[in-house]
Design an enzyme around this catalytic site. Structure first.
Site, PDB file in Angstrom:
ATOM      1  N   SER A  16       0.810  -1.222   0.000  1.00  0.00           N
ATOM      2  CA  SER A  16       0.000   0.000   0.000  1.00  0.00           C
ATOM      3  C   SER A  16       0.847   1.278   0.000  1.00  0.00           C
ATOM      4  O   SER A  16       0.530   2.217  -0.744  1.00  0.00           O
ATOM      5  CB  SER A  16      -0.977  -0.003   1.173  1.00  0.00           C
ATOM      6  OG  SER A  16      -1.950  -1.010   0.961  1.00  0.00           O
ATOM      7  N   THR A  61      -6.104  -3.542   7.195  1.00  0.00           N
ATOM      8  CA  THR A  61      -6.077  -4.863   6.585  1.00  0.00           C
ATOM      9  C   THR A  61      -6.068  -5.935   7.670  1.00  0.00           C
ATOM     10  O   THR A  61      -6.272  -5.636   8.851  1.00  0.00           O
ATOM     11  CB  THR A  61      -4.906  -4.968   5.568  1.00  0.00           C
ATOM     12  OG1 THR A  61      -5.016  -6.216   4.888  1.00  0.00           O
ATOM     13  CG2 THR A  61      -3.548  -4.869   6.228  1.00  0.00           C
ATOM     14  N   LYS A  65      -9.978  -5.605  10.034  1.00  0.00           N
ATOM     15  CA  LYS A  65     -11.092  -5.004   9.280  1.00  0.00           C
ATOM     16  C   LYS A  65     -12.430  -5.075  10.016  1.00  0.00           C
ATOM     17  O   LYS A  65     -13.238  -4.147   9.936  1.00  0.00           O
ATOM     18  CB  LYS A  65     -11.243  -5.694   7.918  1.00  0.00           C
ATOM     19  CG  LYS A  65     -10.122  -5.405   6.945  1.00  0.00           C
ATOM     20  CD  LYS A  65     -10.421  -6.048   5.597  1.00  0.00           C
ATOM     21  CE  LYS A  65      -9.204  -6.038   4.714  1.00  0.00           C
ATOM     22  NZ  LYS A  65      -9.476  -6.546   3.362  1.00  0.00           N
ATOM     23  N   ASN A 150     -18.635 -23.285  -0.298  1.00  0.00           N
ATOM     24  CA  ASN A 150     -17.650 -23.165   0.784  1.00  0.00           C
ATOM     25  C   ASN A 150     -17.464 -24.510   1.474  1.00  0.00           C
ATOM     26  O   ASN A 150     -18.395 -25.307   1.548  1.00  0.00           O
ATOM     27  CB  ASN A 150     -18.132 -22.131   1.813  1.00  0.00           C
ATOM     28  CG  ASN A 150     -17.038 -21.774   2.793  1.00  0.00           C
ATOM     29  OD1 ASN A 150     -15.906 -21.541   2.393  1.00  0.00           O
ATOM     30  ND2 ASN A 150     -17.364 -21.749   4.082  1.00  0.00           N
ATOM     31  N   HIS A 153     -20.331 -25.651   4.535  1.00  0.00           N
ATOM     32  CA  HIS A 153     -21.486 -25.278   3.716  1.00  0.00           C
ATOM     33  C   HIS A 153     -22.439 -24.318   4.436  1.00  0.00           C
ATOM     34  O   HIS A 153     -23.007 -23.413   3.818  1.00  0.00           O
ATOM     35  CB  HIS A 153     -22.231 -26.555   3.296  1.00  0.00           C
ATOM     36  CG  HIS A 153     -23.410 -26.312   2.414  1.00  0.00           C
ATOM     37  ND1 HIS A 153     -23.331 -25.555   1.254  1.00  0.00           N
ATOM     38  CD2 HIS A 153     -24.711 -26.711   2.517  1.00  0.00           C
ATOM     39  CE1 HIS A 153     -24.529 -25.494   0.697  1.00  0.00           C
ATOM     40  NE2 HIS A 153     -25.371 -26.185   1.431  1.00  0.00           N
ATOM     41  N   TYR A 215      -2.388 -13.306  -4.525  1.00  0.00           N
ATOM     42  CA  TYR A 215      -1.388 -13.069  -5.570  1.00  0.00           C
ATOM     43  C   TYR A 215      -0.013 -13.405  -5.019  1.00  0.00           C
ATOM     44  O   TYR A 215       0.164 -13.569  -3.812  1.00  0.00           O
ATOM     45  CB  TYR A 215      -1.434 -11.607  -6.057  1.00  0.00           C
ATOM     46  CG  TYR A 215      -1.110 -10.615  -4.974  1.00  0.00           C
ATOM     47  CD1 TYR A 215      -2.122 -10.032  -4.234  1.00  0.00           C
ATOM     48  CD2 TYR A 215       0.208 -10.281  -4.671  1.00  0.00           C
ATOM     49  CE1 TYR A 215      -1.852  -9.132  -3.223  1.00  0.00           C
ATOM     50  CE2 TYR A 215       0.498  -9.376  -3.663  1.00  0.00           C
ATOM     51  CZ  TYR A 215      -0.529  -8.804  -2.946  1.00  0.00           C
ATOM     52  OH  TYR A 215      -0.240  -7.937  -1.938  1.00  0.00           O
ATOM     53  N   GLY A 237      -4.964 -11.442  -7.680  1.00  0.00           N
ATOM     54  CA  GLY A 237      -5.537 -10.324  -6.934  1.00  0.00           C
ATOM     55  C   GLY A 237      -4.703  -9.054  -6.907  1.00  0.00           C
ATOM     56  O   GLY A 237      -5.061  -8.106  -6.209  1.00  0.00           O
TER      57      GLY A 237
HETATM   58  P1  ATR Z   1     -10.954 -13.925   4.511  1.00  0.00           P
HETATM   59  O1  ATR Z   1     -11.239 -12.747   5.368  1.00  0.00           O
HETATM   60  O2  ATR Z   1      -9.670 -13.824   3.721  1.00  0.00           O
HETATM   61  O3  ATR Z   1     -12.102 -14.311   3.666  1.00  0.00           O
HETATM   62  P2  ATR Z   1     -11.632 -15.978   6.353  1.00  0.00           P
HETATM   63  O4  ATR Z   1     -12.781 -15.158   6.789  1.00  0.00           O
HETATM   64  O5  ATR Z   1     -10.780 -16.669   7.357  1.00  0.00           O
HETATM   65  O6  ATR Z   1     -10.614 -15.104   5.512  1.00  0.00           O
HETATM   66  O7  ATR Z   1     -12.170 -17.038   5.280  1.00  0.00           O
HETATM   67  C1  ATR Z   1     -11.342 -17.967   4.668  1.00  0.00           C
HETATM   68  C2  ATR Z   1     -12.170 -18.751   3.663  1.00  0.00           C
HETATM   69  O8  ATR Z   1     -11.310 -19.670   2.995  1.00  0.00           O
HETATM   70  C3  ATR Z   1     -13.273 -19.582   4.295  1.00  0.00           C
HETATM   71  O9  ATR Z   1     -14.358 -19.618   3.398  1.00  0.00           O
HETATM   72  C4  ATR Z   1     -12.608 -20.950   4.412  1.00  0.00           C
HETATM   73  O10 ATR Z   1     -13.522 -22.040   4.456  1.00  0.00           O
HETATM   74  P3  ATR Z   1     -14.238 -22.439   5.843  1.00  0.00           P
HETATM   75  O11 ATR Z   1     -15.357 -21.477   6.042  1.00  0.00           O
HETATM   76  O12 ATR Z   1     -14.688 -23.831   5.636  1.00  0.00           O
HETATM   77  O13 ATR Z   1     -13.163 -22.323   6.909  1.00  0.00           O
HETATM   78  C5  ATR Z   1     -11.838 -20.979   3.132  1.00  0.00           C
HETATM   79  N1  ATR Z   1     -10.702 -21.933   3.158  1.00  0.00           N
HETATM   80  C6  ATR Z   1      -9.551 -21.818   3.834  1.00  0.00           C
HETATM   81  N2  ATR Z   1      -8.733 -22.867   3.575  1.00  0.00           N
HETATM   82  C7  ATR Z   1      -9.384 -23.654   2.689  1.00  0.00           C
HETATM   83  C8  ATR Z   1      -9.069 -24.876   2.012  1.00  0.00           C
HETATM   84  N3  ATR Z   1      -7.907 -25.504   2.207  1.00  0.00           N
HETATM   85  N4  ATR Z   1      -9.999 -25.399   1.164  1.00  0.00           N
HETATM   86  C9  ATR Z   1     -11.177 -24.772   0.961  1.00  0.00           C
HETATM   87  N5  ATR Z   1     -11.530 -23.625   1.565  1.00  0.00           N
HETATM   88  C10 ATR Z   1     -10.651 -23.062   2.412  1.00  0.00           C
END
Ligand code: ATR
Length: 273
Positions: A16, A61, A65, A150, A153, A215, A237
């Site tokens: 940034s 960040t 957030k 997700n 689910h 990214y 990204g």
């Molecule tokens: P962010 O703020 O970056 O979205 P987050 O709120 O922690 O971070 O969300 C991470 C997302 O990545 C979630 O949807 C997570 O799935 P879960 O809700 O089941 O935890 C998903 N995620 C992380 N690792 C994953 C993996 N190895 N395979 C599939 N989904 C994954």
């Protein structure tokens, strides 16, 4: 000089300052932009101190957030929908305005790559904070369908229910997904661990657009995987990072910087080109 910074933890590798310094030079705005990495339980104090000492605005960040969302005086409509704040501006009447420019940045980057969103079938992987921030701006582009998948689910179901009034959004398990999709957006953090979301390779076809919000200097795990299975248009990204920054800069300074040259400089800085 007007002071801005980004709060995060860790934030040392944030791009940034680089991006906003280039924006300021390009638009001839006098400002400085730095980094702040408070301890996780010190963010509220650090934020208050920054504005008490004359700060004009900041980015927020990971992991602050959601907390920033609770600390500002007023929220923009898009920050309310995102449930998170990535941009704060101190207004002339002393109000801390919380905004969220992430979703707008994603949509701007998709458009700059020529991706058509209207009437398209979009698959959004993940149901965390990044997915939530993207939903309203994507639905505003009037896709014919937006499916959230997700690992957990129930979280996808919750999100789909919450945004149901804004457009045709549904939740499906990874196993239920049936193509063809025009665009797949990976908002999961799986790439961070070098993992892949459990998507069936059959969903990838040559005309699909693939977007990974992550990214790196080389292809993310998801982009490599999609290319292996025949995707020709893949995007990471980095463009979203620059576009969300441009949107934040516009909120603060009332002037919109160009992003193309800055994205090129950033890629050079990261050793991507
Ligand atoms: P962010 O703020 O970056 O979205 P987050 O709120 O922690 O971070 O969300 C991470 C997302 O990545 C979630 O949807 C997570 O799935 P879960 O809700 O089941 O935890 C998903 N995620 C992380 N690792 C994953 C993996 N190895 N395979 C599939 N989904 C994954």
């Amino acid at each position: 000089m007007d002071r801005y910074l980004v709060f995060g933890h860790p934030v040392r590798h944030s791009k940034s300052p680089f991006i906003h310094t280039l924006f300021a030079r390009q638009t001839q705005q006098e400002l400085e932009y730095g980094l702040a990495e408070p301890a996780v339980d010190e963010f509220a104090h650090a934020l208050r101190t920054f504005f008490d000492q004359g700060g004009k605005g900041c980015n927020v960040t990971v992991p602050f957030k959601e907390q920033a969302f609770t600390l500002v005086d007023r929220l923009s409509p898009r920050a309310k929908l995102a449930g998170a704040v990535n941009t704060i501006k101190l207004t002339d009447d002393g109000v801390l305005l919380g905004d969220n420019t992430d979703g707008a940045g994603l949509v701007a980057d998709l458009k700059s790559h020529g991706v058509t969103l209207a009437d398209s079938r979009i698959l959004l992987l993940g149901a965390g904070g990044a997915a939530r921030g993207a939903l309203a701006p994507l639905l505003a582009e009037l896709p014919s369908e937006l499916v959230i998948a997700n690992r957990t689910h129930t979280k996808a179901q919750q999100l789909a229910a919450e945004f149901h009034d804004l457009g045709p959004v549904t939740a499906q398990t990874y196993e239920q997904l049936a193509g063809p999709f025009d665009l797949v957006i990976n908002s999961t953090s799986a790439s961070l661990q070098g993992e892949l979301p459990p998507l069936a390779p059959a969903l990838i076809h040559t005309d699909i657009a693939i977007y990974d919000m992550m990214y790196g200097a080389s292809d993310t795990a998801f982009i490599s995987w999609a290319k292996q299975h025949g995707a020709r248009q893949t995007m990471d990204g980095l463009g979203m990072l620059v576009e969300q920054a441009a949107e934040a800069f516009t909120v603060w300074r009332g002037i919109r910087p160009g992003t193309k040259q800055v994205l090129r400089e950033l890629k050079r800085n990261l050793g991507v080109i």
